[in-house]
Write a protein that holds these residues in place. Structure first.
Motif, mmCIF file in Angstrom:
data_model
loop_
_atom_site.group_PDB
_atom_site.id
_atom_site.type_symbol
_atom_site.label_atom_id
_atom_site.label_comp_id
_atom_site.label_asym_id
_atom_site.label_seq_id
_atom_site.Cartn_x
_atom_site.Cartn_y
_atom_site.Cartn_z
ATOM 1 N N MET A 141 0.826 -1.202 0.000
ATOM 2 C CA MET A 141 0.000 0.000 0.000
ATOM 3 C C MET A 141 0.865 1.258 0.000
ATOM 4 S SD MET A 141 -2.824 -1.180 2.852
ATOM 5 C CE MET A 141 -3.494 0.480 2.993
ATOM 6 N N ALA A 142 1.903 1.259 0.842
ATOM 7 C CA ALA A 142 2.747 2.447 0.979
ATOM 8 C C ALA A 142 3.545 2.735 -0.285
ATOM 9 C CB ALA A 142 3.692 2.271 2.163
ATOM 10 N N ALA A 143 3.935 1.664 -0.996
ATOM 11 C CA ALA A 143 4.798 1.837 -2.171
ATOM 12 C C ALA A 143 4.127 2.607 -3.298
ATOM 13 C CB ALA A 143 5.258 0.470 -2.675
ATOM 14 N N LYS A 144 2.795 2.661 -3.298
ATOM 15 C CA LYS A 144 2.094 3.449 -4.316
ATOM 16 C C LYS A 144 2.422 4.931 -4.185
ATOM 17 C CE LYS A 144 -1.937 0.369 -4.573
ATOM 18 N NZ LYS A 144 -3.410 0.272 -4.369
ATOM 19 N N TYR A 145 2.745 5.352 -2.961
ATOM 20 C CA TYR A 145 2.943 6.774 -2.678
ATOM 21 C C TYR A 145 4.392 7.106 -2.342
ATOM 22 C CZ TYR A 145 -2.061 6.135 -2.284
ATOM 23 O OH TYR A 145 -3.380 5.790 -2.552
ATOM 24 N N LEU A 146 5.148 6.096 -1.888
ATOM 25 C CA LEU A 146 6.556 6.291 -1.539
ATOM 26 C C LEU A 146 7.371 5.198 -2.233
ATOM 27 C CD1 LEU A 146 6.119 6.965 2.295
ATOM 28 C CD2 LEU A 146 6.737 8.665 0.565
ATOM 29 N N PRO A 147 7.727 5.391 -3.494
ATOM 30 C CA PRO A 147 8.346 4.319 -4.277
ATOM 31 C C PRO A 147 9.814 4.054 -3.964
ATOM 32 C CG PRO A 147 8.115 6.289 -5.617
ATOM 33 C CD PRO A 147 7.410 6.576 -4.328
ATOM 34 N N ASP A 148 10.459 4.925 -3.206
ATOM 35 C CA ASP A 148 11.854 4.688 -2.822
ATOM 36 C C ASP A 148 11.875 3.856 -1.549
ATOM 37 O OD1 ASP A 148 13.820 6.437 -4.585
ATOM 38 O OD2 ASP A 148 11.982 7.601 -4.287
ATOM 39 N N VAL A 149 12.411 2.639 -1.635
ATOM 40 C CA VAL A 149 12.262 1.705 -0.520
ATOM 41 C C VAL A 149 13.445 0.750 -0.439
ATOM 42 C CG1 VAL A 149 10.861 0.233 -2.036
ATOM 43 C CG2 VAL A 149 10.759 -0.124 0.432
ATOM 44 N N GLU A 150 13.832 0.415 0.770
ATOM 45 C CA GLU A 150 14.835 -0.620 1.001
ATOM 46 C C GLU A 150 14.310 -1.559 2.094
ATOM 47 O OE1 GLU A 150 18.913 0.272 0.974
ATOM 48 O OE2 GLU A 150 18.715 1.793 -0.611
ATOM 49 N N ILE A 151 14.752 -2.808 2.006
ATOM 50 C CA ILE A 151 14.277 -3.848 2.925
ATOM 51 C C ILE A 151 15.461 -4.394 3.709
ATOM 52 C CG2 ILE A 151 13.201 -6.133 3.088
ATOM 53 C CD1 ILE A 151 11.801 -5.472 0.393
ATOM 54 N N ILE A 152 15.312 -4.465 5.009
ATOM 55 C CA ILE A 152 16.327 -5.077 5.871
ATOM 56 C C ILE A 152 15.674 -6.258 6.588
ATOM 57 C CG2 ILE A 152 17.945 -4.766 7.771
ATOM 58 C CD1 ILE A 152 17.844 -1.742 7.194
ATOM 59 N N GLU A 153 16.169 -7.472 6.317
ATOM 60 C CA GLU A 153 15.626 -8.646 7.008
ATOM 61 C C GLU A 153 16.706 -9.238 7.906
ATOM 62 O OE1 GLU A 153 16.642 -11.863 6.507
ATOM 63 O OE2 GLU A 153 17.411 -12.025 4.467
ATOM 64 N N LYS A 169 9.378 -11.944 -1.233
ATOM 65 C CA LYS A 169 7.940 -11.806 -1.466
ATOM 66 C C LYS A 169 7.495 -10.368 -1.263
ATOM 67 C CE LYS A 169 3.817 -13.413 -2.311
ATOM 68 N NZ LYS A 169 3.457 -13.864 -3.663
ATOM 69 N N THR A 170 8.036 -9.698 -0.259
ATOM 70 C CA THR A 170 7.709 -8.289 -0.034
ATOM 71 C C THR A 170 8.102 -7.454 -1.251
ATOM 72 O OG1 THR A 170 8.105 -8.570 2.351
ATOM 73 C CG2 THR A 170 8.047 -6.317 1.502
ATOM 74 N N ALA A 171 9.302 -7.691 -1.767
ATOM 75 C CA ALA A 171 9.764 -6.945 -2.934
ATOM 76 C C ALA A 171 8.879 -7.222 -4.148
ATOM 77 C CB ALA A 171 11.213 -7.303 -3.235
ATOM 78 N N GLN A 172 8.454 -8.465 -4.311
ATOM 79 C CA GLN A 172 7.579 -8.807 -5.444
ATOM 80 C C GLN A 172 6.242 -8.081 -5.340
ATOM 81 O OE1 GLN A 172 7.581 -13.062 -4.925
ATOM 82 N NE2 GLN A 172 9.235 -13.388 -6.402
ATOM 83 N N LEU A 173 5.676 -8.033 -4.134
ATOM 84 C CA LEU A 173 4.408 -7.340 -3.939
ATOM 85 C C LEU A 173 4.555 -5.839 -4.210
ATOM 86 C CD1 LEU A 173 3.121 -9.137 -0.714
ATOM 87 C CD2 LEU A 173 2.138 -9.304 -3.003
ATOM 88 N N ILE A 174 5.660 -5.267 -3.744
ATOM 89 C CA ILE A 174 5.903 -3.840 -3.999
ATOM 90 C C ILE A 174 6.070 -3.593 -5.495
ATOM 91 C CG2 ILE A 174 7.609 -1.992 -3.701
ATOM 92 C CD1 ILE A 174 8.037 -3.038 -0.842
ATOM 93 N N ALA A 175 6.767 -4.499 -6.181
ATOM 94 C CA ALA A 175 7.014 -4.328 -7.614
ATOM 95 C C ALA A 175 5.723 -4.322 -8.434
ATOM 96 C CB ALA A 175 7.947 -5.423 -8.116
ATOM 97 N N VAL A 177 3.150 -2.648 -7.792
ATOM 98 C CA VAL A 177 2.547 -1.307 -7.794
ATOM 99 C C VAL A 177 3.586 -0.205 -8.012
ATOM 100 C CG1 VAL A 177 0.702 -2.072 -6.246
ATOM 101 C CG2 VAL A 177 2.766 -1.050 -5.267
ATOM 102 N N ARG A 178 4.827 -0.585 -8.216
ATOM 103 C CA ARG A 178 5.923 0.382 -8.320
ATOM 104 C C ARG A 178 6.683 0.150 -9.612
ATOM 105 N NH1 ARG A 178 11.336 -0.438 -7.552
ATOM 106 N NH2 ARG A 178 12.638 1.185 -6.613
#
Length: 266
Positions: A141-153, A169-175, A177-178
């Protein structure tokens, strides 16, 4: 209604032990056997930590399915065995619920085809924690409005794959909508190889492996004058069991392979 007859593969692992407890303690479930790499012919109750759970231990999953009436396989083994166990389950009319990660897109497509040919449900879940699924949904949901994102697991240091299935999977879901975009300075240079992490369509994924961790992930969004961090922490493996229970209940109602619990959580 008859109880769901379940086999757990990988009972001595941290997740497997919790799954055995969950199945044994759920009124509508029946643990009929476990599949382990050793202890053939023993009762699970003879293994330390499983007092009173009197079900047979098999080392050969095919033999287990041939000798017993099984509805669902819960597979919490290693990536090397996950696909093999799913194929054997399909061949024997058993519906797999798999927590093993490391499946490629080609693997998932092939396994989905097998499931549909047999008209059997199957679920592969990179993460069974309900909170983690919500974290992924909120991130999309957030990536639609804030497309700059990094993931730390962050995970325990016995985890074999990196990045984690949850991070991918998180990156795929963001991709979804981004639009793909490179992040960081166009002329940036890694002084140490890998410093910027893995690259997924311009998003960076960073993996931490340390003793004391269980499963943690934060998704950091950056915008003009602001940042947004969405974080989930599993501090105990019991956090995964409600999701495993939901997956078992859901896999009986579908006739295809579902990858990710977000597809069965409304």
């Amino acid at each position: 209604m008859n109880n769901v007859k379940i086999v757990v593969a990988g009972p001595r692992g941290n997740m497997g032990r919790e799954a055995v407890k969950m199945v044994s303690g759920t009124e509508s479930f029946e643990l009929v056997a476990v599949v382990d790499s050793k202890h053939e012919g023993m009762s699970l109750s003879e293994i330390e930590g499983f007092h009173g759970i009197d079900v047979p231990v098999y080392t050969n999953i095919q033999t287990c399915f041939e000798e017993l009436d099984v509805d669902v396989l819960i597979d919490l083994t290693a990536p090397a065995f996950g696909r093999k166990h799913m194929e054997i389950a399909f061949a024997n009319g058993v519906r797999p619920v798999v927590g093993t990660t490391g499946f490629s897109e080609a693997d998932i497509a092939e396994l989905r085809n097998m499931a549909e040919q047999k008209e059997l449900g199957a679920i592969i879940a990179p993460n069974f924690a309900i909170g983690a699924i919500l974290m992924m949904k909120f991130s999309q949901m957030a990536a639609k409005y804030l497309p700059d994102v990094e993931i730390i697991e962050q995970h325990h240091d016995r985890k074999l794959d990196a990045p984690s299935g949850t991070a991918v999977k998180t990156a795929q879901l963001i991709a979804e909508v981004r639009a793909e975009k490179a992040q960081g300075h166009p002329n940036e240079k890694e002084e140490l190889k890998g410093a910027r992490g893995a690259d997924f369509e311009g998003m960076r994924i960073h993996s931490v492996r340390l003793p004391g961790l269980v499963a943690h992930q934060e998704v950091i969004f950056g915008g003009v004058g602001q940042t947004l961090t969405i974080r989930h922490d599993s501090i105990d493996r019991t956090s995964f069991m409600p999701g495993v229970k939901l997956a078992v209940e859901s896999v009986l109602k579908i006739d295809t392979l579902v990858y990710g619990l977000e597809h069965i959580i409304e």
